[in-house]
Design an enzyme around this catalytic site. Sequence first.
Site, short mmCIF file in Angstrom:
data_model
loop_
_atom_site.label_atom_id
_atom_site.label_comp_id
_atom_site.label_asym_id
_atom_site.label_seq_id
_atom_site.Cartn_x
_atom_site.Cartn_y
_atom_site.Cartn_z
N LEU A 149 33.75 45.34 30.67
CA LEU A 149 34.77 44.83 29.75
C LEU A 149 35.62 43.81 30.48
O LEU A 149 36.14 44.09 31.56
CB LEU A 149 35.65 45.96 29.24
CG LEU A 149 36.84 45.56 28.38
CD1 LEU A 149 36.38 45.10 27.00
CD2 LEU A 149 37.82 46.70 28.24
N SER A 150 35.76 42.65 29.89
CA SER A 150 36.66 41.63 30.42
C SER A 150 37.69 41.32 29.35
O SER A 150 37.33 41.14 28.19
CB SER A 150 35.91 40.36 30.79
OG SER A 150 35.09 40.58 31.90
#
Length: 195
Positions: free
Chosen positions: A10-11
């Site tokens: 996840l960014s």
Amino acid sequence: MAVRLIGYGLSTLRDPRPAEAGALLAAGCHAVFLDITHRTSSPRPARDAAFRYVRPGDCIVIVRFSRFASGLRNLHDLLHQLDDARVGLRSLEEPIDTTAPDGDLVIRAVDATLQLQAAWIAEVTTEGQAAARARGQRLGSPPKLTPEQADLARQMHAAGHPAPSIAAMLKVATSTIYRLVRQPSAPDTAEDSAP
């Protein structure tokens, strides 16, 4: 047959982590799914896609739990979903691997923590409600109508006015009027019943 490693990362837009995908590839993941979002509680289409992609015997590899789940309840649900599908979960930054011989301890620990949290919240809530009652505070949502408005609504309904028009006039839902007219009205006070 070797275990297939499937990466998930996840960014966030505030904290872009292109290195996360690199770390997952370096860990031996043959496919990496990466969500890019503005906050960690947003929907996770890439994670959903990873869950559809895996098959029994695979292992999802994550960098850390805080980027995999949006909270303890979500983590609990995801762990059980993977366990039911016979898919493992491994974290690169935390000593957690559900494919290890003692991997079921992770799921049991999350279950126990969630139960403890629920019991704690229930106890604190009960104590808070008891303290509020002792102070004379009314619990629950405030009444939708004042006593005067309720009396007016009952009188209008008894006179044949339809509930929707009463509700529109008093700016409440029609269901509020229906509930009100089904309830017995409050008993008259001594002042009201005095000759």
